[in-house]
Design a protein around this motif. Structure first.
Motif, PDB file in Angstrom:
ATOM      1  N   PHE A  57      29.997  44.494  42.233  1.00  0.00           N
ATOM      2  CA  PHE A  57      30.647  45.785  42.018  1.00  0.00           C
ATOM      3  C   PHE A  57      29.764  46.676  41.155  1.00  0.00           C
ATOM      4  O   PHE A  57      29.557  47.861  41.440  1.00  0.00           O
ATOM      5  N   ILE A  59      35.491  35.882  41.370  1.00  0.00           N
ATOM      6  CA  ILE A  59      35.781  37.140  40.685  1.00  0.00           C
ATOM      7  C   ILE A  59      34.579  37.583  39.859  1.00  0.00           C
ATOM      8  O   ILE A  59      34.202  38.761  39.864  1.00  0.00           O
ATOM      9  N   ILE A  60      33.938  36.619  39.172  1.00  0.00           N
ATOM     10  CA  ILE A  60      32.801  37.012  38.330  1.00  0.00           C
ATOM     11  C   ILE A  60      31.665  37.557  39.193  1.00  0.00           C
ATOM     12  O   ILE A  60      31.070  38.604  38.900  1.00  0.00           O
ATOM     13  N   MET A 102      43.195  38.319  41.087  1.00  0.00           N
ATOM     14  CA  MET A 102      43.480  37.940  39.698  1.00  0.00           C
ATOM     15  C   MET A 102      44.947  37.576  39.537  1.00  0.00           C
ATOM     16  O   MET A 102      45.290  36.607  38.844  1.00  0.00           O
ATOM     17  N   LEU A 114      40.421  42.527  44.362  1.00  0.00           N
ATOM     18  CA  LEU A 114      40.154  41.763  43.148  1.00  0.00           C
ATOM     19  C   LEU A 114      41.385  41.710  42.247  1.00  0.00           C
ATOM     20  O   LEU A 114      41.670  40.674  41.632  1.00  0.00           O
ATOM     21  N   THR A 152      37.551  31.837  40.118  1.00  0.00           N
ATOM     22  CA  THR A 152      36.905  32.417  38.946  1.00  0.00           C
ATOM     23  C   THR A 152      35.465  32.810  39.266  1.00  0.00           C
ATOM     24  O   THR A 152      34.999  33.899  38.927  1.00  0.00           O
ATOM     25  N   THR A 195      38.826  27.284  40.027  1.00  0.00           N
ATOM     26  CA  THR A 195      37.383  27.350  39.771  1.00  0.00           C
ATOM     27  C   THR A 195      36.697  28.281  40.763  1.00  0.00           C
ATOM     28  O   THR A 195      35.954  29.188  40.378  1.00  0.00           O
ATOM     29  N   LEU A 254      32.398  40.974  40.456  1.00  0.00           N
ATOM     30  CA  LEU A 254      32.243  42.036  39.467  1.00  0.00           C
ATOM     31  C   LEU A 254      30.781  42.431  39.314  1.00  0.00           C
ATOM     32  O   LEU A 254      30.443  43.604  39.151  1.00  0.00           O
TER      33      LEU A 254
END
Lengths: 254, 258
Positions: A99, A92-93, A246, A242, A89, A86, A96
């Motif tokens: 980014f 990472i979101i 992943m 990243l 995730t 969790t 992004l």
């Protein structure tokens, strides 16, 4: 399982190290952008006149992106050590999204640095210098006077700018008395031309013969490339981290 | 005695007088000097929109120590018709009436003392035509060295006058055309072109972002599947391994576990 444990440990170690670097770079990016924003070089009125102040917007975005990177790197370290899907995730979101913002900032800085051409500056100078109609044109005049005084330069490409084109300056100052502004003359300690006739004739030594474009584009280039290239480097590093995250995420047991 | 025709009593003396006057009328000496724009040292303002700079005529009028040397500025097409006997500082040669109706004016009068010969080393000997802006409308100053009203072309020559009688002149200069200023609207600010760096940044970052998005989509799509591609899935640290337990096995075979 010892071998995969080692692999896990190595991957975890790499990801933690990557996130630490991202966190430090985030702080550095914030510091750099705060420096550019709070320490505007004196050329800001010129850039505003050319409609080119978006380089400042790129720096503002850089401040918030830097802070976000720092916060997310901490989140990333926690997520990697706890091996929580969790957390990773979310990490990472959010990364992004950051980014994407940093990408926008880099491209903005690079594009606007490109559009600061000598022609644009020349047109602005001819239209606004010594127009003395309203406040914003006075800013342009004062800035140009400062630039020409500090850098011992004249015009954008040279004193002949004032001869080759008509200008707002030419409307109020006759060509015979002022082939170019007095600021283009070599001045003494009191701010008066050393030799006025020599300046009007263009005798070498009594006037500033080179243009100011290099003096203006230098600081602007530094800022634009500082924001753009440093951000680009951070993003490349972030990309690698990243991807590793992943890969790590996909291997976590649930 | 028969007379061929009646003779005027003074005609005998008139002929020698006429013969004397003829050399005086053709007495303007033509010097082999051509005025030219200053080239040494190179001046940025040698030609502006309303002024230009010519070399001073040093060592040219040496034999005319008593003369006043004037500069004649004429329109290119009026140079050939200029009359040397035109009086300086008069309405026919007044700057204020140039170029219409007066096609040539005279200005910058000075004596030979101001053009010493030879010129000292290092001095810049230049005459700036058009530098006096205070007398452009002043009819009392017909010899004003005022700014030229248009881009020309113009020609100049020097004329030496002794007591308002021309005694020496130089050649006419080449036609001088002044600079003409364009409007700033003619500067094209379009199409600055993007630098290679900016294109590189945009391209590379877009590719990286696309890869990451694809990875994120793959991640979310395969959420929940245990092993997607990795041969050995690694276990979590000790504190959370107790999650997978089978209560049935515990109750059925307590001895095996212990």
């Amino acid at each position: 399982m010892a071998k995969s444990d080692d692999c896990v440990r190595i991957l975890q170690g790499l990801l933690v190290f990557g996130n630490v670097v991202i966190g430090m770079c985030g702080i550095a990016l914030t510091a750099e952008c705060i420096y550019f924003v709070s320490n505007p070089h004196d050329l800001y009125p010129l850039l505003k006149a050319t409609g080119n102040s978006d380089i400042n917007a790129a720096a503002w975005i850089g401040i918030f992106v830097g802070l976000a990177l720092f916060a997310l790197s901490i989140l990333g370290i926690i997520g990697v050590i706890k091996a929580s899907r969790t957390l990773l995730t979310v990490y990472i979101i959010l990364m992004l999204i950051t980014f994407a913002f940093e990408m926008a900032s880099c491209i903005t800085a690079a594009t606007h640095r490109d559009s600061l051409t000598p022609e644009l500056l020349l047109k602005q100078m001819l239209e606004k210098y010594q127009k003395s109609a309203n406040n914003s044109d006075n800013e342009v005049t004062k800035t140009w006077d400062e630039v020409m005084l500090q850098n011992h330069c004249c015009g954008v490409l040279g004193p002949s700018d004032w001869q080759e084109y008509t200008s707002a300056f030419r409307l109020t100052h006759s060509d015979a008395d002022y082939p170019w502004p007095r600021r283009c003359c070599a001045l003494d300690a009191q701010g008066l031309p050393i030799n006025l006739d020599g300046c009007k004739l263009g005798v070498p030594g009594y006037y500033n013969s080179n243009g100011c474009y290099d003096a203006i584009s230098g600081p602007v280039n530094k800022e634009a490339w500082g924001v753009a290239w440093f951000g680009f480097a951070i993003l490349c590093w972030t990309f690698c981290v990243l991807l590793g995250t992943m890969f790590y995420w996909s291997g976590i047991d649930y | 005695r028969p007379h061929s025709r009646p003779r005027h009593p003074g005609v005998c003396t008139m002929l020698p007088l006429l013969l004397l006057l003829l050399p005086a009328a053709h007495g303007v000496v033509h010097l082999k000097y051509t005025p030219a724009l200053t080239t040494e040292p190179p001046l940025e303002g040698v030609k502006t929109a309303s002024t230009f700079a010519v070399d001073q005529p040093r060592c040219v009028f040496q034999n005319y120590g008593n003369a006043v040397i004037w500069l004649v500025v004429a329109l290119d097409q009026a140079a050939s018709t200029f009359n040397n006997t035109a009086r300086p500082a008069s309405p026919e040669t007044a700057f204020q009436r140039f170029p219409n109706p007066v096609p040539a004016y005279m200005t910058l009068n000075t004596t030979l003392a101001n053009y010493p010969c030879p010129s000292p080393e290092g001095d810049i000997t230049v005459l700036r035509v058009g530098s006096e802006t205070s007398c452009t409308q002043d009819e009392r100053r017909p010899s004003c060295n005022g700014p030229l009203p248009g881009p020309g072309p113009y020609r100049v020559k020097f004329l030496a006058l002794e007591d308002s009688v021309p005694v020496a002149e130089t050649s006419w200069s080449q036609p001088i055309t002044l600079r003409q200023a364009k409007s700033p609207n003619s500067i094209s600010t379009a199409g600055s072109g993007h630098s290679a760096g900016m294109i590189a940044i945009t391209t590379i970052l877009s590719i990286l972002f696309a890869i990451l998005l694809a990875g994120l989509v793959a991640m979310l799509f395969f959420w929940g599947s245990d092993s997607c591609g990795s041969s050995s899935s690694f276990s979590k640290p000790e504190s959370v391994t107790v999650r997978r337990y089978n209560p049935h096995h515990v109750y059925d075979q307590p001895a095996a576990r212990l």
